[in-house]
Design a protein around this motif. Structure first.
Motif, mmCIF file in Angstrom:
data_model
loop_
_atom_site.group_PDB
_atom_site.id
_atom_site.type_symbol
_atom_site.label_atom_id
_atom_site.label_comp_id
_atom_site.label_asym_id
_atom_site.label_seq_id
_atom_site.Cartn_x
_atom_site.Cartn_y
_atom_site.Cartn_z
ATOM 1 N N LEU A 153 0.859 -1.184 0.000
ATOM 2 C CA LEU A 153 0.000 0.000 0.000
ATOM 3 C C LEU A 153 0.896 1.235 0.000
ATOM 4 O O LEU A 153 1.574 1.528 0.999
ATOM 5 N N VAL A 154 0.934 1.945 -1.114
ATOM 6 C CA VAL A 154 1.791 3.125 -1.288
ATOM 7 C C VAL A 154 0.900 4.313 -1.639
ATOM 8 O O VAL A 154 -0.013 4.187 -2.463
ATOM 9 N N PHE A 155 1.189 5.459 -1.017
ATOM 10 C CA PHE A 155 0.372 6.656 -1.202
ATOM 11 C C PHE A 155 1.267 7.832 -1.551
ATOM 12 O O PHE A 155 2.492 7.785 -1.350
ATOM 13 N N PRO A 156 0.702 8.932 -2.082
ATOM 14 C CA PRO A 156 1.509 10.116 -2.394
ATOM 15 C C PRO A 156 2.256 10.632 -1.170
ATOM 16 O O PRO A 156 1.882 10.369 -0.022
ATOM 17 N N GLN A 157 3.330 11.372 -1.421
ATOM 18 C CA GLN A 157 4.221 11.791 -0.343
ATOM 19 C C GLN A 157 3.621 12.861 0.547
ATOM 20 O O GLN A 157 4.079 13.050 1.671
ATOM 21 N N LYS A 158 2.616 13.582 0.096
ATOM 22 C CA LYS A 158 2.043 14.641 0.918
ATOM 23 C C LYS A 158 1.328 14.039 2.130
ATOM 24 O O LYS A 158 0.538 13.099 1.988
ATOM 25 N N PRO A 159 1.567 14.567 3.327
ATOM 26 C CA PRO A 159 0.874 14.043 4.512
ATOM 27 C C PRO A 159 -0.646 14.160 4.413
ATOM 28 O O PRO A 159 -1.363 13.314 4.968
ATOM 29 N N ALA A 160 -1.139 15.192 3.715
ATOM 30 C CA ALA A 160 -2.583 15.357 3.600
ATOM 31 C C ALA A 160 -3.213 14.180 2.863
ATOM 32 O O ALA A 160 -4.311 13.722 3.222
ATOM 33 N N ALA A 161 -2.527 13.661 1.844
ATOM 34 C CA ALA A 161 -3.063 12.526 1.097
ATOM 35 C C ALA A 161 -3.102 11.270 1.965
ATOM 36 O O ALA A 161 -4.078 10.503 1.937
ATOM 37 N N LEU A 162 -2.068 11.061 2.758
ATOM 38 C CA LEU A 162 -2.052 9.890 3.637
ATOM 39 C C LEU A 162 -3.088 10.033 4.741
ATOM 40 O O LEU A 162 -3.751 9.051 5.114
ATOM 41 N N ARG A 163 -3.238 11.244 5.288
ATOM 42 C CA ARG A 163 -4.234 11.467 6.337
ATOM 43 C C ARG A 163 -5.651 11.184 5.827
ATOM 44 O O ARG A 163 -6.498 10.669 6.568
ATOM 45 N N VAL A 169 -8.203 2.877 4.596
ATOM 46 C CA VAL A 169 -7.327 1.714 4.443
ATOM 47 C C VAL A 169 -7.481 0.765 5.629
ATOM 48 O O VAL A 169 -7.516 -0.463 5.472
ATOM 49 N N MET A 170 -7.568 1.325 6.840
ATOM 50 C CA MET A 170 -7.698 0.467 8.015
ATOM 51 C C MET A 170 -9.051 -0.248 8.060
ATOM 52 O O MET A 170 -9.182 -1.315 8.664
ATOM 53 N N GLU A 171 -10.075 0.340 7.432
ATOM 54 C CA GLU A 171 -11.403 -0.276 7.423
ATOM 55 C C GLU A 171 -11.634 -1.173 6.211
ATOM 56 O O GLU A 171 -12.604 -1.944 6.197
ATOM 57 N N ASP A 172 -10.762 -1.084 5.213
ATOM 58 C CA ASP A 172 -10.948 -1.858 3.984
ATOM 59 C C ASP A 172 -10.556 -3.324 4.220
ATOM 60 O O ASP A 172 -9.400 -3.635 4.519
ATOM 61 N N ALA A 173 -11.518 -4.221 4.076
ATOM 62 C CA ALA A 173 -11.253 -5.642 4.309
ATOM 63 C C ALA A 173 -10.658 -6.340 3.101
ATOM 64 O O ALA A 173 -10.247 -7.497 3.190
ATOM 65 N N SER A 174 -10.608 -5.655 1.960
ATOM 66 C CA SER A 174 -10.114 -6.302 0.750
ATOM 67 C C SER A 174 -8.590 -6.272 0.636
ATOM 68 O O SER A 174 -8.033 -6.974 -0.216
ATOM 69 N N ASN A 175 -7.888 -5.470 1.449
ATOM 70 C CA ASN A 175 -6.426 -5.440 1.370
ATOM 71 C C ASN A 175 -5.843 -6.549 2.249
ATOM 72 O O ASN A 175 -6.560 -7.286 2.942
ATOM 73 N N GLU A 176 -4.496 -6.649 2.246
ATOM 74 C CA GLU A 176 -3.825 -7.741 2.941
ATOM 75 C C GLU A 176 -3.514 -7.454 4.402
ATOM 76 O O GLU A 176 -2.848 -8.253 5.064
ATOM 77 N N LEU A 177 -3.957 -6.329 4.918
ATOM 78 C CA LEU A 177 -3.639 -5.985 6.299
ATOM 79 C C LEU A 177 -4.234 -7.014 7.259
ATOM 80 O O LEU A 177 -5.423 -7.323 7.205
ATOM 81 N N GLY A 178 -3.398 -7.538 8.165
ATOM 82 C CA GLY A 178 -3.869 -8.459 9.182
ATOM 83 C C GLY A 178 -4.471 -7.723 10.370
ATOM 84 O O GLY A 178 -4.409 -6.482 10.469
#
Length: 349
Positions: A153-163, A169-178
């Protein structure tokens, strides 16, 4: 004690080494004192006696207390004391350091550090705390990016985009996060929000300083000098009359070229980067913003910055504007005239 005219004090947490001399420079006493007995010993000195100390974390505290006793307390930067240690680098100890401080204080051309008031040091606490929170927030953001990259999971470098993307991302069940990874990211996200709150509190204190201090408002009128820079300049420098001119203030900040000249040949290099690193960083960061938007303004300074950028490049234009702002700050505070972006200076005869 009445024969003592100059004292060098090497400050430490648990012991203070003093070296006292008379008017002829002959040593009268050299002894170690615990901090609790240092003031009692200094109270026996004759009024107006010079007590010199090396710049350290407690130097301004002791200097204020000594001035209250009627003594002439002065602070010397550490790099100016080292050349007066007769034993050289191999003979460094508390007694030799106190003797070197005492000798350095006797030089007529010695530069002393002005004693800061309690208000100045209190405001600088806010700035140091703010810088620490900034570093911690940057580390927290980079840590979150590293954890997300482990799962592709890679996002743009700006902190606003990650925020903006992190809660989804934490609520998305389709990614590989355990499950454990989601808990770790949630904890890091809470730390990020907490650090944002701490930074907001520091910015509120700085805004209050801007509102309460006429000097800070006066400094904030310059191009490339915002509330944080204006507050830091007033809190760090205090009295600008300690500098003979604006050029000396710019040199104190390390914004002038380094020299390696000899035999009538002048060789100039990069800036010296001496003095207060925090003030220099703020002035350069503000100058970057001013140079970037200089083409939108029509005042003489902005036109000069645009021409210099085209002629000498981006970095040199930024440093030159930071140095110019330092000189303007000195002129504004020493001469008591408000800043005028359209002012045209006249070279004195």
């Amino acid at each position: 004690m009445n024969k003592i005219t100059r004292v060098g004090a090497d400050l430490a947490k648990h012991v203070i080494q003093v070296h006292a001399v008379d008017a002829a420079g002959q040593r009268i006493t050299s002894r170690a004192l615990v901090p609790g007995k240092f003031m009692a010993w200094c109270a026996q000195l004759p009024p107006g006696c010079l007590v010199a100390m090396e710049a350290s974390s407690s130097a301004h505290h002791w200097a204020r207390r000594l001035i209250a006793l009627g003594l002439d307390a002065r602070i010397i930067a550490a790099h100016l004391v080292a050349p007066y240690r007769l034993q050289g680098k191999s003979g460094k100890n508390d007694a030799n350091d106190a003797a070197a401080i005492c000798e350095a204080a006797s030089r007529p051309q010695m530069h002393f550090v002005p004693v800061k008031s309690v208000e100045q040091q209190s405001m600088l606490c806010i700035h140091r705390l703010r810088e620490g929170f900034k570093e911690e927030r940057t580390a927290c953001i980079n840590r979150i990016r590293g954890l997300l990259a482990e799962f592709g999971l890679v996002f743009p470098q700006k902190p606003a985009a990650l925020r903006l993307a992190l809660p989804d991302v934490m609520e998305d069940a389709s990614n590989e996060l355990g499950a454990q990874a989601r808990l770790a990211l949630q904890r890091a996200w809470m730390q990020w929000q907490e650090l944002d709150g701490h930074l907001a509190w520091c910015d509120e204190r700085i805004a209050a300083h801007l509102k309460d201090s006429a000097q800070v408002r006066q400094a904030g009128q310059l191009l490339g000098v915002g509330p944080v820079t204006a507050s830091a300049v007033v809190a760090s420098v205090g009295d600008f009359r300690q500098f003979r001119n604006g050029a000396q203030f710019g040199a104190w900040l390390g914004l002038v070229p380094r020299q390696n000249s000899s035999g009538g040949k002048n060789h100039l290099g990069a800036i010296t980067k001496r003095g207060d690193m925090y003030l220099r960083m703020l002035l350069i960061q503000g100058a970057k913003s001013a140079v970037m938007t200089a083409h939108r303004r029509d005042d003489p300074i902005s036109r000069w910055a645009c021409q210099l950028r085209e002629r000498s490049g981006w970095q040199k234009a930024v440093v030159a504007l930071a140095n110019k702002n330092a000189r303007i700050l000195w002129a504004v505070f020493v001469r008591g005239t408000p800043f005028d972006a359209n002012h045209v200076s006249i070279k004195p005869a």
